[in-house]
Design an enzyme around this catalytic site. Structure first.
Site, PDB file in Angstrom:
ATOM      1  N   HIS A 165      -3.030   3.148   8.102  1.00  0.00           N
ATOM      2  CA  HIS A 165      -2.017   4.173   7.876  1.00  0.00           C
ATOM      3  C   HIS A 165      -1.488   4.689   9.214  1.00  0.00           C
ATOM      4  O   HIS A 165      -1.770   5.835   9.622  1.00  0.00           O
ATOM      5  CB  HIS A 165      -2.668   5.309   7.073  1.00  0.00           C
ATOM      6  CG  HIS A 165      -1.790   5.890   6.013  1.00  0.00           C
ATOM      7  ND1 HIS A 165      -1.385   5.180   4.905  1.00  0.00           N
ATOM      8  CD2 HIS A 165      -1.263   7.131   5.851  1.00  0.00           C
ATOM      9  CE1 HIS A 165      -0.658   5.953   4.113  1.00  0.00           C
ATOM     10  NE2 HIS A 165      -0.556   7.146   4.679  1.00  0.00           N
ATOM     11  N   SER A 195       4.242   6.569   3.231  1.00  0.00           N
ATOM     12  CA  SER A 195       3.277   7.431   2.568  1.00  0.00           C
ATOM     13  C   SER A 195       3.978   8.364   1.576  1.00  0.00           C
ATOM     14  O   SER A 195       4.582   7.911   0.607  1.00  0.00           O
ATOM     15  CB  SER A 195       2.472   8.199   3.625  1.00  0.00           C
ATOM     16  OG  SER A 195       1.324   8.781   3.103  1.00  0.00           O
ATOM     17  N   GLU A 231      -5.091   3.947   3.825  1.00  0.00           N
ATOM     18  CA  GLU A 231      -4.385   2.712   3.514  1.00  0.00           C
ATOM     19  C   GLU A 231      -5.061   1.964   2.364  1.00  0.00           C
ATOM     20  O   GLU A 231      -4.384   1.300   1.567  1.00  0.00           O
ATOM     21  CB  GLU A 231      -4.309   1.817   4.756  1.00  0.00           C
ATOM     22  CG  GLU A 231      -3.258   0.734   4.661  1.00  0.00           C
ATOM     23  CD  GLU A 231      -1.839   1.279   4.654  1.00  0.00           C
ATOM     24  OE1 GLU A 231      -0.897   0.484   4.461  1.00  0.00           O
ATOM     25  OE2 GLU A 231      -1.649   2.500   4.852  1.00  0.00           O
TER      26      GLU A 231
END
Length: 318
Positions: A297, A153, A265
């Protein structure tokens, strides 16, 4: 209308938090007593790092693992939510895990945040490429050149920036679910809300107002030509925002966290696709893209990518 899509998605993720640790983590992952604390002075004060030595004792093969937006101040999420600190040393790789840096994007900010009482300006890029780099060399004998860096991320975007601007130090960069098209419609607004939610940080203290050129400097979509010119070996991965059997729901509130992980995501996927098109437009580039058939995610998928990437990483270190 198109301008608000990413911002709306990020904003929807904020009320319930965007930490991936709310979903199931690998049962075997935890604090690893084989590591040791390595404190290094900086303009931000003393910074803790966790070091995991290569099994064969070499000091030539080094990789940095960068955390996500909600980085903790005690341990890296990579240590407590995955098992990479046990696996990578067995591949004779020294692992460096900087601790802290919530919402920092591991960059040099222009000022302390005025919304949460921050006293010292973030200077993470300088720390990683100067203070920590030379401390590792001088005190542990680690090779300061030809290292690898990867992150999830926020840390994925930062890994590419470090490799772009410090190619002698980082020849390899991995990004998992990274935000690689920060200038895309809605992204700046969404990131503003995300930083406020994760620690109360004012994003204007990071790279200035949205028109400041620092935004472009830190946008992988914009600095992609540097990565190509450097010959940086890259591993870029993301899921498709669809959950799978591994995304176990333990309690009702986790439904919200799963929804957040799916939304985040999906944004990362769009960003990564745009970044790939950008690289493709430049000509042949030393990059591998990995798009998983499912994936949200969360740490499960990021750990999977480390293990999938590991042979390629090992072949390109030192």
């Amino acid at each position: 209308m198109r301008r608000s899509v990413a911002g709306i998605a990020l904003a929807l993720a904020v009320p319930f938090g965007i930490s991936a640790t709310d979903l199931a983590a690998p049962a075997v992952a935890s604090f690893n007593p084989a590591g040791f604390d390595f404190w290094v002075d900086s303009s931000m004060g003393p910074i803790k790092n966790r070091i995991f030595r290569a099994a064969d004792g070499n000091t030539n093969r080094v990789v940095y693992a960068l955390d996500g937006l909600r980085a903790r101040n005690d341990l890296s999420g990579w240590e407590v939510d995955t098992d990479i600190s046990r696996v990578l040393p067995q591949w004779n790789i020294n692992v460096v895990m900087p601790v802290g840096g919530m919402s920092s994007f591991y960059s040099d900010w222009i000022a302390p945040s005025n919304t949460n009482g921050q006293q010292r300006t973030y200077a993470w890029e300088s720390f990683l490429t100067e203070n920590l780099r030379w401390a590792l060399r001088d005190r542990l004998g680690f090779n300061p050149n030809g290292n690898g860096v990867f992150g999830l991320s926020m840390g994925g975007s930062a890994a590419l920036a470090l490799a772009a601007y410090h190619p002698d130090q980082f020849r390899y960069a991995g990004s998992y679910s990274g935000y690689l098209n920060i200038s895309a419609p809605g992204m700046k607004e969404g990131l503003r809300l995300a930083l406020l939610d994760a620690g109360g940080y004012n994003i204007d203290a990071m790279w200035g107002p949205p028109w400041d050129p620092r935004w472009l400097r830190n946008d992988p979509f914009m600095f992609a030509p540097l990565l190509r010119a450097n010959g940086t070996r890259m591993w870029i991965a993301t899921g498709n925002g669809q959950n799978g059997p591994r995304d176990v729901i333990h309690k009702p509130i986790d439904v919200y966290h799963l929804g957040n992980a799916m939304a985040l995501e999906t944004i990362a996927l769009a960003n990564t696709r745009a970044f790939q098109l950008r690289l493709d437009s430049l000509g042949p580039t030393n990059v591998h893209f990995d798009y998983t058939p499912v994936g949200v995610h969360t740490w499960n998928y990021w750990a999977d990518q480390v293990y999938k990437m590991l042979p390629d990483l090992s072949a390109n270190l030192g």
